[in-house]
Design an enzyme around this catalytic site. Structure first.
Site, PDB file in Angstrom:
ATOM      1  N   TYR A  62       0.807  -1.226   0.000  1.00  0.00           N
ATOM      2  CA  TYR A  62       0.000   0.000   0.000  1.00  0.00           C
ATOM      3  C   TYR A  62       0.842   1.280   0.000  1.00  0.00           C
ATOM      4  CZ  TYR A  62      -4.276  -2.659   1.085  1.00  0.00           C
ATOM      5  OH  TYR A  62      -5.346  -3.517   1.062  1.00  0.00           O
ATOM      6  N   ARG A 292     -11.238   9.194   2.088  1.00  0.00           N
ATOM      7  CA  ARG A 292     -10.205  10.195   1.834  1.00  0.00           C
ATOM      8  C   ARG A 292     -10.418  11.457   2.655  1.00  0.00           C
ATOM      9  NH1 ARG A 292     -10.599  12.221  -2.782  1.00  0.00           N
ATOM     10  NH2 ARG A 292     -12.427  11.123  -3.565  1.00  0.00           N
ATOM     11  N   GLU A 295     -15.175  13.534   6.635  1.00  0.00           N
ATOM     12  CA  GLU A 295     -16.619  13.530   6.402  1.00  0.00           C
ATOM     13  C   GLU A 295     -17.067  12.204   5.792  1.00  0.00           C
ATOM     14  OE1 GLU A 295     -15.062  17.337   7.078  1.00  0.00           O
ATOM     15  OE2 GLU A 295     -14.546  15.994   5.392  1.00  0.00           O
TER      16      GLU A 295
END
Length: 349
Positions: A62, A292, A295
């Site tokens: 990753y 990302r 929120e």
């Protein structure tokens, strides 16, 4: 019943307690051409842990993710269940920097330990089955790491059910560390794992941690029929990446339409509906969610509070249903039941 991140579930046949949603960190860093910069990734980590989450998922492949987590987890290490993976190639051109064999296993784990700034991994997945390394070599290598205290639990991802069941049988017979978890792609747009992988996991005591529970974002409602045109590759975004993988089709968009309808009825987002469905599937321990922005993450975490009615669940099941294929469809058919059981009634307890 509504869930919370600190309503813990046991991982497989172990006594390890994990949150019902795992934080996936493939979005930590921008090596893919998209993702969260370090400050934004730190906010995601703090948001998840601050809500009581303890199950963090990363991988050697990753990119920046492990390095970032090494910094973020310094003050929380003992309270976290940190999972990583090995087998994907770490150095292009080096034939032994990828694969499931012992050389790569040991080197990859040592590299992950350095990057994560820890002396042990809670959970190590074989990321991708390579069909080249003998099962006994993989299992013995994993068992050695457990005996050394560098890994606490071992697990599998992206492998055929027959290989995983064989591995578990060998581990049990040899007294080696058994597999405790299975990470598979599983969502309303891809229920293929229901054919063999999830039933196998339930039978063998493996906790299931589905990845891509939003179907690459398709179930969030962000894709439209206009996305059916394949991207030309000029835009390096996750949107074009998933569309290029063939995840955006008439079928998957049709499933997303029903998800959106249910979300409107409940008063929540499509993503929350898709995650609520996944969370409550038999055998599922903890879907792996990514985000990302804080929120997006908070919205996904709120799926823990979403409850689907029996009618809504049935509609989602119907629109996303798959054929189980041979021999499952045959064995579940009326003819086979008639010739094997007749009118016999057996109560299962």
């Amino acid at each position: 019943m509504a869930l919370t991140l600190d309503t813990y579930r046991l991982l497989g046949r172990s006594g390890l307690r994990v949150s019902p949603l795992a934080l996936g960190t493939a979005t930590f860093g921008t090596d893919w051409g998209w993702g969260a910069e370090q400050d934004d990734a730190r906010k995601l980590f703090d948001t998840y842990v601050g809500r009581g989450g303890n199950f963090i998922d990363t991988a050697a492949g990753y990119g920046e993710s492990e390095r970032m987590l090494g910094e973020f987890t310094r003050d929380h290490r003992e309270s976290l269940v940190l999972a990583t993976k090995y087998t994907t190639q770490r150095r292009p051109g080096d034939p032994n920097s990828g694969g499931a064999h012992r050389k790569n296993l040991m080197a990859s784990v040592e590299n992950s330990l350095r990057q994560l700034r820890t002396d042990y991994l809670d959970l190590l997945y074989v990321h991708v089955w390579d069909f080249a390394t003998p099962a006994e070599e993989v299992l013995r290598g994993l068992d050695d790491l457990v005996r050394q205290g560098k890994v606490l639990y071992v697990a599998m991802s992206n492998a055929p059910a027959w290989e995983i069941s064989r591995l578990q049988a060998i581990a049990d017979l040899r007294g080696w560390s058994p597999l405790m978890a299975l990470q598979v792609e599983y969502s309303l747009i891809n229920r293929d794992a229901e054919r063999d992988l999830i039933p196998m996991a339930r039978a063998l005591g493996l906790g299931v941690a589905p990845y891509s529970p939003l179907g690459g974002g398709v179930l969030s409602g962000k894709y439209r029929r206009s996305d059916l045109t394949s991207p030309d590759g000029s835009e390096s975004t996750r949107r074009s990446f998933n569309a290029g993988l063939g995840m955006v089709t008439e079928r998957t968009l049709g499933i997303a339409d029903v998800v959106r309808e249910v979300a409107t009825e409940i008063g929540c987002t499509p993503s929350q509906v898709a995650l609520a469905w996944n969370l409550r599937q038999p055998g599922v321990t903890a879907p792996v969610i990514g985000a990302r922005t804080p929120e997006q993450l908070l919205g996904n975490l709120d799926a823990l509070e979403v409850e689907l009615s029996p009618d809504q669940s049935a509609r989602l099941d119907a629109v996303s249903a798959i054929s189980l294929g041979y021999p499952h469809d045959l064995l579940a058919g009326a003819h086979i039941r008639a010739v094997t059981s007749g009118d016999l009634k057996v109560e299962s307890r």
